[in-house]
Motif scaffolding. Structure first.
Motif, PDB file in Angstrom:
ATOM      1  N   HIS A 150      71.404  38.793  59.971  1.00 12.90           N
ATOM      2  CA  HIS A 150      71.306  38.529  58.436  1.00 12.90           C
ATOM      3  C   HIS A 150      71.795  37.559  57.657  1.00 12.90           C
ATOM      4  O   HIS A 150      71.368  37.520  56.350  1.00 12.90           O
ATOM      5  N   GLU A 151      72.920  36.930  58.144  1.00  9.24           N
ATOM      6  CA  GLU A 151      73.502  35.881  57.042  1.00  9.24           C
ATOM      7  C   GLU A 151      72.919  34.176  57.369  1.00  9.24           C
ATOM      8  O   GLU A 151      73.206  33.805  58.585  1.00  9.24           O
ATOM      9  N   ALA A 152      71.775  34.726  56.500  1.00  9.73           N
ATOM     10  CA  ALA A 152      70.600  33.332  56.910  1.00  9.73           C
ATOM     11  C   ALA A 152      70.002  32.548  55.600  1.00  9.73           C
ATOM     12  O   ALA A 152      70.317  33.111  54.828  1.00  9.73           O
ATOM     13  N   ALA A 153      70.298  30.963  56.262  1.00  7.92           N
ATOM     14  CA  ALA A 153      69.074  30.014  55.666  1.00  7.92           C
ATOM     15  C   ALA A 153      68.480  29.493  56.511  1.00  7.92           C
ATOM     16  O   ALA A 153      67.527  29.466  57.135  1.00  7.92           O
ATOM     17  N   GLY A 154      66.773  29.546  55.539  1.00  8.01           N
ATOM     18  CA  GLY A 154      65.703  29.231  55.765  1.00  8.01           C
ATOM     19  C   GLY A 154      65.065  28.707  54.635  1.00  8.01           C
ATOM     20  O   GLY A 154      65.168  28.166  53.111  1.00  8.01           O
ATOM     21  N   VAL A 155      63.334  27.760  54.976  1.00 11.31           N
ATOM     22  CA  VAL A 155      62.266  27.853  54.147  1.00 11.31           C
ATOM     23  C   VAL A 155      61.564  29.353  53.813  1.00 11.31           C
ATOM     24  O   VAL A 155      60.808  29.481  54.932  1.00 11.31           O
ATOM     25  N   VAL A 156      61.294  29.009  53.224  1.00 14.35           N
ATOM     26  CA  VAL A 156      59.805  30.067  52.197  1.00 14.35           C
ATOM     27  C   VAL A 156      58.766  29.309  53.311  1.00 14.35           C
ATOM     28  O   VAL A 156      58.278  27.779  52.508  1.00 14.35           O
TER      29      VAL A 156
ATOM     30  N   ASP B 104      60.252  25.965  49.210  1.00 17.79           N
ATOM     31  CA  ASP B 104      62.153  26.838  48.755  1.00 17.79           C
ATOM     32  C   ASP B 104      62.805  26.495  50.278  1.00 17.79           C
ATOM     33  O   ASP B 104      62.752  27.462  50.755  1.00 17.79           O
ATOM     34  N   PHE B 105      64.174  26.267  49.745  1.00 19.78           N
ATOM     35  CA  PHE B 105      65.109  26.391  50.368  1.00 19.78           C
ATOM     36  C   PHE B 105      65.828  27.153  49.470  1.00 19.78           C
ATOM     37  O   PHE B 105      65.753  27.828  48.616  1.00 19.78           O
ATOM     38  N   VAL B 106      66.161  28.165  50.681  1.00 21.91           N
ATOM     39  CA  VAL B 106      66.640  29.657  50.252  1.00 21.91           C
ATOM     40  C   VAL B 106      67.553  30.052  50.848  1.00 21.91           C
ATOM     41  O   VAL B 106      68.405  29.995  52.674  1.00 21.91           O
ATOM     42  N   ILE B 107      68.732  30.970  50.515  1.00 24.66           N
ATOM     43  CA  ILE B 107      69.554  31.739  51.292  1.00 24.66           C
ATOM     44  C   ILE B 107      68.680  33.675  51.611  1.00 24.66           C
ATOM     45  O   ILE B 107      68.992  34.031  50.193  1.00 24.66           O
ATOM     46  N   LEU B 108      69.168  34.276  52.166  1.00 27.31           N
ATOM     47  CA  LEU B 108      68.917  35.323  52.467  1.00 27.31           C
ATOM     48  C   LEU B 108      70.099  36.434  51.690  1.00 27.31           C
ATOM     49  O   LEU B 108      71.184  36.068  52.546  1.00 27.31           O
TER      50      LEU B 108
END
Length: 360
Positions: free
Chosen positions: A63-69, A83-87
């Motif tokens: 759950h501690e993640a970052a990624g791209v939509v 978009d680059f996002v933090i979940l």
């Protein structure tokens, strides 16, 4: 369309996790499909594996993640593909009594994706904290995606849980004021983040308490001005000795055990603040002298996710990271592959790492 990816699954209580094929649907209304770039290994994932949160197995961990939509469903306006996002696990509803009174960081009706990610045989998965990001792609509620400037995903993703909990305990829950004395009990990832938060807030004296000298040495690099090993000495007496005999203005318990909470309670100054951010085991209780609760004044607070509002706090903290004022990289002890999560749990339990981070 259904996406076939690899993900880390906990099928049974207390059993080793496994890497399995996961079926991820395209996003529906209010949902987003995110290509996960990095995801930290958090104690909460281990709690899920051990059945300490609930028994809704099988779990898709992470759950501690970052990624791209990659894509979004209908009615999604705040994020778009690319978009680059933090979940985050607090997608605020905007309608509950907390949101209506202007306190969305307490939202009582946070939500997740409606559709389920599944095993190859169709078994629905319970995603950890409504995210499930130990997978190459994750389906989440669009409100769980917080857009930030593109930075190193291994570092950014850690704001999704543990680091935000610690930083927010100091910056939001306490909140620490300039010149105050702060003691932090427990110097793992959350505790060291609280120390970093206290430094950002301008605390004067920051006292780190732990039973492991390795962690105390790390704590100084995050901003601790003094350290105390509670295995070899009384931490309450030590904190008082370092605060002119009065006790600290703010004491943050990043462990969540009855003995550490009592230490925090006894080590605070009159009208001081105790913040509990360490997650207690189910069924644990504590007794406190009610006269002292009354006579000391101040406040006893619990910090939920650092009382953060992701849309407010994540961009601000990433900005501090880009300025060089918040060293998120220092929390990344190692990067690992998806099939190394079980071994990372062991290193985390032994205190050998602050955070192992899965990189895709």
């Amino acid at each position: 369309m259904t996406h076939e990816v690899q993900g880390v699954v906990a099928r049974h209580r207390g059993r080793p996790v496994s890497v399995e094929t996961i079926l991820v649907p395209d996003p529906g209304p209010g949902e987003a499909l995110v290509k996960v770039l990095a995801c930290g290994v958090c104690h909460t994932d281990l709690h899920y594996r051990e059945g300490a949160i609930n028994d809704e197995f099988p779990f898709l961990l992470g759950h501690e993640a970052a990624g791209v939509v990659e894509s979004v469903g209908p009615d999604v306006e705040d994020v778009e593909p690319g978009d680059f996002v933090i979940l985050n696990w607090r997608a605020v509803c905007g309608r509950c009594r907390a949101c209506r009174r202007g306190q969305p960081w307490y939202c009582f009706d946070t939500h997740n994706a409606t559709q389920k990610m599944r095993l190859a045989d169709g078994t629905p998965l319970s995603p950890a904290l409504g995210i499930g990001a130990f997978a190459e792609k994750a389906l989440v509620a669009a409100g769980q995606c917080t857009k930030v400037p593109k930075v190193r995903p291994e570092a950014a993703g850690l704001l999704g849980c543990g680091l935000m909990a610690g930083l927010g305990a100091a910056l939001n829950t306490a909140p620490v004021s300039r010149g105050q004395s702060v003691a932090v009990i427990g110097c793992g990832g959350v505790g060291n983040a609280a120390i970093a938060g206290a430094r950002l807030a301008g605390a004067g004296r920051i006292i780190a308490v732990d039973i492991d000298d390795r962690k105390l040495e790390l704590a100084t690099s995050f901003g601790a001005t003094h350290t105390l090993n509670s295995r070899t000495g009384d931490p309450v007496a030590g904190i008082r000795a370092l605060t002119d005999g009065f006790g600290a203005d703010v004491v943050i318990d990043a462990v969540g055990r009855p003995e550490t909470y009592r230490q925090a309670f006894d080590a605070r100054d009159l009208a001081g603040v105790v913040v509990l951010v360490g997650v207690p085991e189910p069924g644990v209780t504590i007794e406190l002298p009610l006269l002292d609760v009354f006579g000391r004044g101040g406040a006893l607070k619990s910090s939920w996710y650092g009382d953060c509002l992701p849309s407010r706090d994540f961009p601000m903290l990433i900005d501090l990271y880009q300025q060089g004022r918040l060293d998120l990289d220092a929390f990344v002890s190692e990067t690992i592959a998806l099939n190394e999560v079980e071994e990372a749990f062991a290193r985390m339990q032994s205190g050998d790492v602050l955070r192992s981070v899965v990189v895709f």
